[in-house]
Design an enzyme around this catalytic site. Structure first.
Site, short mmCIF file in Angstrom:
data_model
loop_
_atom_site.label_atom_id
_atom_site.label_comp_id
_atom_site.label_asym_id
_atom_site.label_seq_id
_atom_site.Cartn_x
_atom_site.Cartn_y
_atom_site.Cartn_z
N PRO A 18 0.84 -1.20 0.00
CA PRO A 18 0.00 0.00 0.00
C PRO A 18 0.87 1.25 0.00
CG PRO A 18 0.10 -0.96 2.20
CD PRO A 18 0.84 -1.90 1.30
N MET A 19 0.58 2.17 -0.92
CA MET A 19 1.32 3.44 -0.95
C MET A 19 0.33 4.57 -1.22
SD MET A 19 4.83 2.56 -3.05
CE MET A 19 4.07 1.45 -4.25
N ALA A 20 0.27 5.52 -0.29
CA ALA A 20 -0.66 6.65 -0.44
C ALA A 20 -0.33 7.42 -1.71
CB ALA A 20 -0.56 7.57 0.77
N GLN A 72 -6.50 -1.69 3.21
CA GLN A 72 -5.74 -1.35 4.41
C GLN A 72 -6.42 -0.22 5.18
OE1 GLN A 72 -1.84 0.77 4.76
NE2 GLN A 72 -1.11 -1.24 5.44
N CYS A 102 2.90 3.11 9.25
CA CYS A 102 3.07 4.40 8.56
C CYS A 102 3.90 5.36 9.42
CB CYS A 102 1.72 5.03 8.23
SG CYS A 102 1.90 6.64 7.41
N LYS A 141 0.47 -4.82 8.99
CA LYS A 141 1.78 -4.41 8.50
C LYS A 141 2.42 -3.49 9.53
CE LYS A 141 4.09 -2.69 4.35
NZ LYS A 141 4.81 -1.46 4.70
N ASN A 202 9.39 -6.90 3.57
CA ASN A 202 9.25 -5.63 2.86
C ASN A 202 10.47 -4.77 3.12
OD1 ASN A 202 7.29 -2.68 3.45
ND2 ASN A 202 8.00 -3.37 1.50
N GLY A 203 11.00 -4.17 2.05
CA GLY A 203 12.12 -3.24 2.21
C GLY A 203 13.25 -3.52 1.25
N ASP A 204 13.56 -2.55 0.38
CA ASP A 204 14.70 -2.60 -0.52
C ASP A 204 14.63 -3.69 -1.60
OD1 ASP A 204 15.67 -0.46 0.86
OD2 ASP A 204 17.29 -1.52 1.89
#
Length: 322
Positions: A18-20, A72, A102, A141, A202-204
């Site tokens: 999820p990305m705003a 989400q 977040c 998350k 999650n990450g990179d």
């Protein structure tokens, strides 16, 4: 590799995070077409649903044939979170995800998002009440921790599992890091070793080789891709192919990129109208064209686009020919 969460089996274990302002309906559909096993909506405020905020309806729209999709929610009041989860449960969502990661100040200062990592008892009440309120799988998350000296992701994951959560997604950064520095994949491995429910790392993850390394180093069950998908929905098809065969597909050329940009813009316009669509497509086009020749000048000129005709002409004359 398939991934089972609760009673739902995904086609593969690659998930669009999820990305705003990014993971709206058009972008999710494109990522799904290009091999993403599941997409998550932009963050939706439980209070905004309660107060019938009309802007929230757009965030909750799911496309024909898009599923499975996860919605989400964020908030800090256990009863509101549970009531709103129950209210939307009949919607076209396979999962209800809860944001406890977040890092944005306006969310954190409200005691929501990653602020909940500092109040594990409240987080537990939220998760338990939501799991009791709905039959659909509930996921959560969160981050490595709020701060480096309070990296409590393992404790948090155990609490989530005991609350009845069906899967956890762990971003290997603290709230204090935001998106800077290097993600700590070791914390994802520790979470995976501590719980028996699926763990999504999650990450990179910016290229297929990163996804393979994340799986190998952590043993995680799923891979969540965030910034690596911006302007690059092909990361899903290329990563899936690489994980299945060990072979790397070529990156898209200017022709493929321009075709997808045109589709993306047309989908946006159908959903949001010309003015909003063209304004929102500026950032997507900047991401799509990053790394192409003269991309700095392209980015500057993209910001002048206001109509769908200008948009189409720009893509055909400036991007397709590169």
């Amino acid at each position: 590799m398939k991934l089972r969460i609760g009673d739902v089996t995904l086609e593969n274990n690659l998930i669009l995070a999820p990305m705003a302002g990014v993971t709206d309906l058009p972008f999710r559909l494109l990522c799904r077409e290009l091999g993403c096993g599941m997409a998550v909506t932009e963050m939706v405020s439980a209070k905004a649903i309660l107060y019938k905020n009309k802007n929230t309806n757009v965030l909750m729209e799911v496309g024909e044939g898009e599923g499975p999709v996860s919605i989400q929610l964020f908030g800090s009041d256990p009863s509101i979170m549970a009531d709103m989860a129950a209210q939307i449960e009949s919607g076209p969502f396979a999962f209800i995800d809860i944001n406890m990661g977040c890092p944005m100040p306006k969310i954190v200062n409200n005691g929501e998002g990653s602020a909940l990592m500092k109040d594990i008892k409240l987080a537990e009440r939220i998760l338990s009440s939501m799991v009791k309120a709905v039959k659909k799988p509930v996921t959560v998350k969160f981050r490595k921790g709020f701060a480096e000296d309070d990296s409590n992701a393992v404790e948090f994951a155990k609490m989530a599992e005991s609350s009845g959560v069906a899967a956890v997604a762990v971003h290997g950064r603290t709230r204090e890091q935001y998106y800077s520095g290097i993600a700590d994949w070791d914390i994802i491995r520790k979470v995976k070793e501590a719980v028996s429910i699926p763990v999504i790392g999650n990450g990179d993850v910016f290229k297929p080789e990163d996804a393979k390394a994340l799986l190998n180093e952590t043993g995680c069950d799923g891979i969540m891709i965030a910034r690596g998908a911006k302007g690059n929905p092909w990361i899903f098809s290329r990563t899936h192919h690489y994980l299945e065969t060990g072979n790397l597909l070529p990156e898209p050329d200017a022709g493929e990129i321009s075709k997808l940009i045109l589709r993306h813009g047309n989908m946006h316009m159908e959903l949001k109208g010309e003015m909003v669509a063209m304004r929102e497509m500026r950032k997507h086009m900047a991401w799509y064209t990053a790394g192409l020749p003269h991309s700095a000048r392209l980015r500057n000129d993209i910001n002048q686009i206001e109509t769908i005709d200008e948009f189409r002409r720009f893509v055909e004359e400036r991007i397709e020919v590169l």
